[in-house]
Design a protein around this motif. Structure first.
Motif, PDB file in Angstrom:
ATOM      1  N   TYR A  55      32.977 108.837  54.609  1.00  0.00           N
ATOM      2  CA  TYR A  55      32.464 110.148  55.025  1.00  0.00           C
ATOM      3  C   TYR A  55      33.287 111.297  54.448  1.00  0.00           C
ATOM      4  O   TYR A  55      32.762 112.379  54.249  1.00  0.00           O
ATOM      5  CB  TYR A  55      32.391 110.246  56.543  1.00  0.00           C
ATOM      6  N   ALA A  60      27.027 105.688  64.104  1.00  0.00           N
ATOM      7  CA  ALA A  60      26.046 106.765  64.272  1.00  0.00           C
ATOM      8  C   ALA A  60      25.217 106.530  65.534  1.00  0.00           C
ATOM      9  O   ALA A  60      24.984 107.460  66.322  1.00  0.00           O
ATOM     10  CB  ALA A  60      25.138 106.850  63.043  1.00  0.00           C
ATOM     11  N   ASN A  85      22.265 109.101  58.752  1.00  0.00           N
ATOM     12  CA  ASN A  85      22.541 108.072  59.753  1.00  0.00           C
ATOM     13  C   ASN A  85      22.305 108.620  61.160  1.00  0.00           C
ATOM     14  O   ASN A  85      21.707 107.944  62.004  1.00  0.00           O
ATOM     15  CB  ASN A  85      23.981 107.560  59.628  1.00  0.00           C
ATOM     16  N   ILE A  86      22.740 109.848  61.416  1.00  0.00           N
ATOM     17  CA  ILE A  86      22.557 110.473  62.731  1.00  0.00           C
ATOM     18  C   ILE A  86      21.066 110.693  63.008  1.00  0.00           C
ATOM     19  O   ILE A  86      20.580 110.414  64.109  1.00  0.00           O
ATOM     20  CB  ILE A  86      23.343 111.800  62.832  1.00  0.00           C
ATOM     21  N   LYS A 116      27.361 107.373  68.579  1.00  0.00           N
ATOM     22  CA  LYS A 116      27.552 108.819  68.728  1.00  0.00           C
ATOM     23  C   LYS A 116      26.329 109.463  69.385  1.00  0.00           C
ATOM     24  O   LYS A 116      26.457 110.219  70.352  1.00  0.00           O
ATOM     25  CB  LYS A 116      27.823 109.449  67.360  1.00  0.00           C
ATOM     26  N   ASN A 174      26.099 110.621  56.343  1.00  0.00           N
ATOM     27  CA  ASN A 174      26.284 110.692  57.792  1.00  0.00           C
ATOM     28  C   ASN A 174      25.133 111.418  58.472  1.00  0.00           C
ATOM     29  O   ASN A 174      24.648 110.983  59.520  1.00  0.00           O
ATOM     30  CB  ASN A 174      27.623 111.364  58.125  1.00  0.00           C
TER      31      ASN A 174
END
Length: 181
Positions: A43, A66, A138-139, A69, A135
């Protein structure tokens, strides 16, 4: 609540109790935490990594971090994928998973019936994505996974049921004993 579980890592016995919570994790947690330094490096410098060349467990770590989170921020009522047991609502579903695991060569011991006192999430396993160096993506995909409303009428959907809390084996329903070493 009662559900069924395909036993793949090590045998289970009637009366055995497992606890999954914030202090008691699954093997997924161990495999993911082993990759934390690499995930941080990816990342920090995503252009230095090629998505196609990511090792499987690295891709899994990117995905699971991810997912965790987003779960913590928006869906804390659901079990953590890193601290849960994957189960089936029906014996028929468990038998299908057991057949699949045996076919791909995974050590598969049995199917057990469980009493579960905890949280549950029923989702679509097809929404479980391959983690990448992006990232933000992924989120976004993690949000899609957790906001999922499983549609049993979708022919492509694959039901995935996660449970946590206190889980007790009440019965060994079927012996499979495939691919044991």
């Amino acid at each position: 609540m009662y559900a069924y579980h395909v036993v793949t890592d090590r045998p289970m016995r009637v009366g055995q109790t497992i606890v999954f919570d914030e202090d008691n994790h699954s093997g997924v947690y161990t495999r993911v935490t082993e990759k934390i330094d690499l995930v941080n490096a990816i990342y920090s410098n995503p252009d230095q990594y090629n998505n196609e060349m990511l090792e499987h467990h690295t891709s899994v770590a990117l995905r699971e971090l991810a997912l965790e989170k987003v779960r913590k921020e928006k869906y804390p009522q659901f079990p953590s994928r890193m601290s849960c047991l994957y189960v089936s609502q029906t014996l028929e579903e468990a038998e299908q998973w057991g057949d699949y695991f045996a076919e791909i060569g995974r050590p598969t011991f049995s199917i057990v019936k469980l009493r579960i006192q905890g949280n549950v999430f029923i989702g679509d396993a097809t929404k479980c994505f391959k983690g990448s160096t992006d990232n933000d993506n992924n989120i976004k995909l993690a949000e899609l996974y957790w906001s999922n409303q499983f549609d049993e009428n979708d022919p492509e959907a694959v039901k995935e049921m996660l449970v946590d809390g206190e889980i007790t084996v009440t019965e060994i329903v079927k012996e499979i004993n495939a691919n044991l070493r």
